[in-house]
Motif scaffolding. Structure first.
Motif, short mmCIF file in Angstrom:
data_model
loop_
_atom_site.label_atom_id
_atom_site.label_comp_id
_atom_site.label_asym_id
_atom_site.label_seq_id
_atom_site.Cartn_x
_atom_site.Cartn_y
_atom_site.Cartn_z
N ASP A 111 -6.83 0.15 -6.27
CA ASP A 111 -6.30 1.12 -5.68
C ASP A 111 -5.29 1.68 -5.84
OD1 ASP A 111 -6.68 1.10 -2.66
OD2 ASP A 111 -5.32 -0.79 -2.33
N PRO A 112 -5.19 2.94 -6.07
CA PRO A 112 -6.34 3.76 -5.50
C PRO A 112 -7.08 3.90 -6.85
CG PRO A 112 -4.80 5.52 -5.44
CD PRO A 112 -3.95 3.97 -5.63
N ALA A 113 -8.41 4.31 -6.33
CA ALA A 113 -8.70 5.18 -7.59
C ALA A 113 -9.36 6.84 -8.22
CB ALA A 113 -10.41 4.43 -8.05
N ASP A 114 -8.13 6.96 -8.64
CA ASP A 114 -7.44 8.50 -8.39
C ASP A 114 -7.71 8.98 -9.56
OD1 ASP A 114 -5.12 7.37 -8.42
OD2 ASP A 114 -4.65 8.33 -6.52
N SER A 115 -6.91 8.51 -10.44
CA SER A 115 -6.09 8.68 -11.91
C SER A 115 -6.95 7.64 -12.94
CB SER A 115 -4.58 8.83 -11.63
OG SER A 115 -4.39 9.03 -13.26
N LEU A 116 -7.53 8.30 -13.61
CA LEU A 116 -8.03 7.20 -15.41
C LEU A 116 -7.03 6.93 -15.86
CD1 LEU A 116 -11.56 8.55 -16.36
CD2 LEU A 116 -11.49 6.92 -14.75
N ALA A 117 -6.14 7.88 -15.96
CA ALA A 117 -4.23 7.56 -16.92
C ALA A 117 -3.80 6.02 -15.39
CB ALA A 117 -3.65 8.58 -16.66
N CYS A 118 -3.70 6.63 -14.56
CA CYS A 118 -2.74 5.43 -13.51
C CYS A 118 -3.61 4.43 -13.65
CB CYS A 118 -2.11 6.39 -12.45
SG CYS A 118 -1.88 7.45 -12.49
N MET A 119 -4.32 4.65 -13.66
CA MET A 119 -5.37 2.92 -13.54
C MET A 119 -5.52 2.00 -14.92
SD MET A 119 -8.47 5.22 -11.30
CE MET A 119 -9.50 4.47 -11.67
N THR A 120 -5.13 3.53 -15.57
CA THR A 120 -5.61 1.94 -16.78
C THR A 120 -3.65 2.21 -16.90
OG1 THR A 120 -6.94 3.43 -18.02
CG2 THR A 120 -5.68 2.79 -19.03
N PHE A 121 -3.03 2.65 -16.74
CA PHE A 121 -1.84 2.07 -17.36
C PHE A 121 -1.15 1.25 -16.42
CE2 PHE A 121 -3.12 4.88 -20.86
CZ PHE A 121 -2.38 3.97 -21.88
N LEU A 122 -1.04 1.63 -15.17
CA LEU A 122 0.09 1.43 -14.12
C LEU A 122 -0.40 0.76 -12.88
CD1 LEU A 122 2.14 4.77 -13.21
CD2 LEU A 122 2.69 3.12 -14.63
N ASP A 123 -2.34 0.32 -13.49
CA ASP A 123 -2.39 -0.67 -11.95
C ASP A 123 -2.86 -1.28 -12.41
OD1 ASP A 123 -4.55 -2.08 -10.27
OD2 ASP A 123 -4.89 0.18 -9.12
N PRO A 124 -2.09 -2.98 -12.34
CA PRO A 124 -2.54 -3.80 -12.36
C PRO A 124 -3.96 -4.55 -13.14
CG PRO A 124 -0.92 -4.11 -10.46
CD PRO A 124 -1.50 -2.85 -11.03
N ALA A 125 -4.95 -4.05 -12.13
CA ALA A 125 -6.53 -4.52 -12.28
C ALA A 125 -6.59 -4.00 -13.36
CB ALA A 125 -7.05 -3.80 -11.25
N GLY A 126 -5.81 -3.19 -14.62
CA GLY A 126 -6.48 -2.12 -15.43
C GLY A 126 -6.42 -3.07 -16.67
N ARG A 127 -5.56 -4.01 -16.47
CA ARG A 127 -5.51 -4.89 -17.94
C ARG A 127 -7.47 -5.73 -17.91
NH1 ARG A 127 -1.83 -4.47 -22.43
NH2 ARG A 127 -0.07 -3.28 -21.15
N ASN A 128 -7.50 -6.53 -16.94
CA ASN A 128 -8.86 -7.41 -15.99
C ASN A 128 -9.76 -6.13 -16.68
OD1 ASN A 128 -7.37 -9.07 -16.16
ND2 ASN A 128 -6.48 -9.05 -14.21
N PHE A 129 -9.46 -5.18 -16.19
CA PHE A 129 -10.91 -4.61 -15.65
C PHE A 129 -11.78 -3.95 -16.80
CE2 PHE A 129 -13.42 -0.16 -14.70
CZ PHE A 129 -14.31 -1.45 -14.21
N TYR A 130 -10.81 -3.70 -17.84
CA TYR A 130 -11.23 -3.27 -19.18
C TYR A 130 -11.12 -4.30 -20.66
CZ TYR A 130 -10.97 1.61 -17.06
OH TYR A 130 -11.30 3.15 -16.70
N MET A 131 -12.35 -4.68 -20.49
CA MET A 131 -12.23 -5.67 -21.83
C MET A 131 -11.64 -5.31 -22.87
SD MET A 131 -16.12 -7.15 -20.91
CE MET A 131 -16.41 -8.84 -22.22
N ASP A 132 -11.94 -4.01 -23.00
CA ASP A 132 -11.22 -3.96 -24.82
C ASP A 132 -10.12 -2.83 -24.25
OD1 ASP A 132 -9.98 -2.80 -27.18
OD2 ASP A 132 -12.01 -2.79 -28.01
N TRP A 133 -9.00 -3.46 -23.49
CA TRP A 133 -8.25 -2.01 -23.24
C TRP A 133 -7.04 -1.38 -23.44
CZ3 TRP A 133 -2.57 -1.32 -23.26
CH2 TRP A 133 -2.70 -0.49 -22.66
N ASP A 134 -6.72 -2.12 -25.06
CA ASP A 134 -6.37 -1.24 -25.94
C ASP A 134 -7.34 -0.32 -26.55
OD1 ASP A 134 -4.37 -2.80 -26.49
OD2 ASP A 134 -4.81 -4.36 -27.54
#
Length: 280
Positions: free
Chosen positions: A144-167
């Motif tokens: 929230d929001p789903a508008d930038s893959l870069a921000c979703m990965t690095f700035l949204d707290p959901a990113g760390r849990n959403f990607y099983m291999d976040w690194d």
């Protein structure tokens, strides 16, 4: 972002290459990580002073022959070699058109909507989501929001849990943005995005300074989505809109992920549906 993109890239590639990897002997302690400038010059068959000027930004337009020689000397893969060409201004006709648009054509939107069980979206070179079908909206519902893959990965707290291999996801995201600098290093959106991510996220800053370059073509994505398992994607350049890519996710036929995809849209729609009003 500084403006010596060519020199920074060469320096990073040189630092990442050990002498033994290129068949060179190494004597005594080394004051630099990786190869010395003089060693790169010898491997590429160019004048050492000329190579130094390239790294320092005093020479910015090497010939295609020199670019090829440096690519071989630095053991660059295809994406990195193409990136080097772009940074040197030696790749004609691949910069964004002056009339490039961020608008997604109605025909492409209609095509995406024709995939009822497949997440599909269009993004630009800075990884902004320009359009998405219902399945993609459902897939990225944790953000929230789903508008930038870069921000979703690095700035949204959901990113760390959403990607099983976040690194791995983080490295790919930064490598995609690095590739974008070769197309349009003065893009204001790219500059602002990199400034924000560099200031707000130490992991991004570390990965950005590694200068890894990779295009978005295909890969396996492993999500910890509440309803979906591992997916694979394919990325396609949009021919009539330079800089746009259509990304389509799919699962192995007959797999649990494929079954989950079939239900994803309806589950998402049900969760978003407002509760019925009670009658008194």
């Amino acid at each position: 972002m500084d403006d010596n993109h060519l020199g920074d890239f060469l320096r990073a590639c040189r630092a990442d290459l050990r002498p033994e990897a290129v068949g060179m002997a190494s004597y005594g302690p080394r004051r630099v990580t990786g190869l010395r400038r003089e060693e790169v010059a010898v491997l590429a068959g160019v004048n050492a002073d000329y190579y130094t000027r390239l790294e320092q930004g005093r020479e910015r337009n090497p010939s295609p022959q020199v670019i090829d020689a440096l690519s071989r000397a630095l053991h660059l893969d295809t994406d990195a070699r193409v990136h080097l060409y772009r940074l040197a201004g030696a790749t004609p006709n691949d910069r964004p058109s002056a009339h490039a648009t961020e608008q997604v054509s109605p025909a492409l939107r209609q095509l995406m909507d024709g995939y009822p069980n497949t997440p599909a979206f269009v993004m630009n070179r800075t990884l902004d989501l320009l359009a998405a079908n219902a399945q993609a909206d459902a897939l990225y519902a944790p953000f929230d929001p789903a508008d930038s893959l870069a921000c979703m990965t690095f700035l949204d707290p959901a990113g760390r849990n959403f990607y099983m291999d976040w690194d791995r996801a983080a490295q790919a995201t930064v490598a995609n943005l690095r590739e974008a600098t070769g197309f349009d290093p003065d893009n204001p959106r790219l500059r602002e995005l990199v400034r924000t991510l560099t200031e707000d996220n130490a992991d991004f800053n570390r990965l950005w300074n590694a200068h890894t370059v990779r295009g978005k073509t295909q890969d396996a994505k492993h999500f910890l989505h509440p309803d979906v398992g591992p997916l694979t994607y394919q990325a396609f350049d949009v021919r009539d809109a330079p800089g746009q890519q259509l990304v389509i996710y799919h699962a192995e036929p007959g797999s649990p992920s494929a079954q989950s995809l079939n239900l994803l849209g309806s589950i998402h729609a049900t969760r978003r549906r407002p509760a019925p009003r009670s009658h008194r």
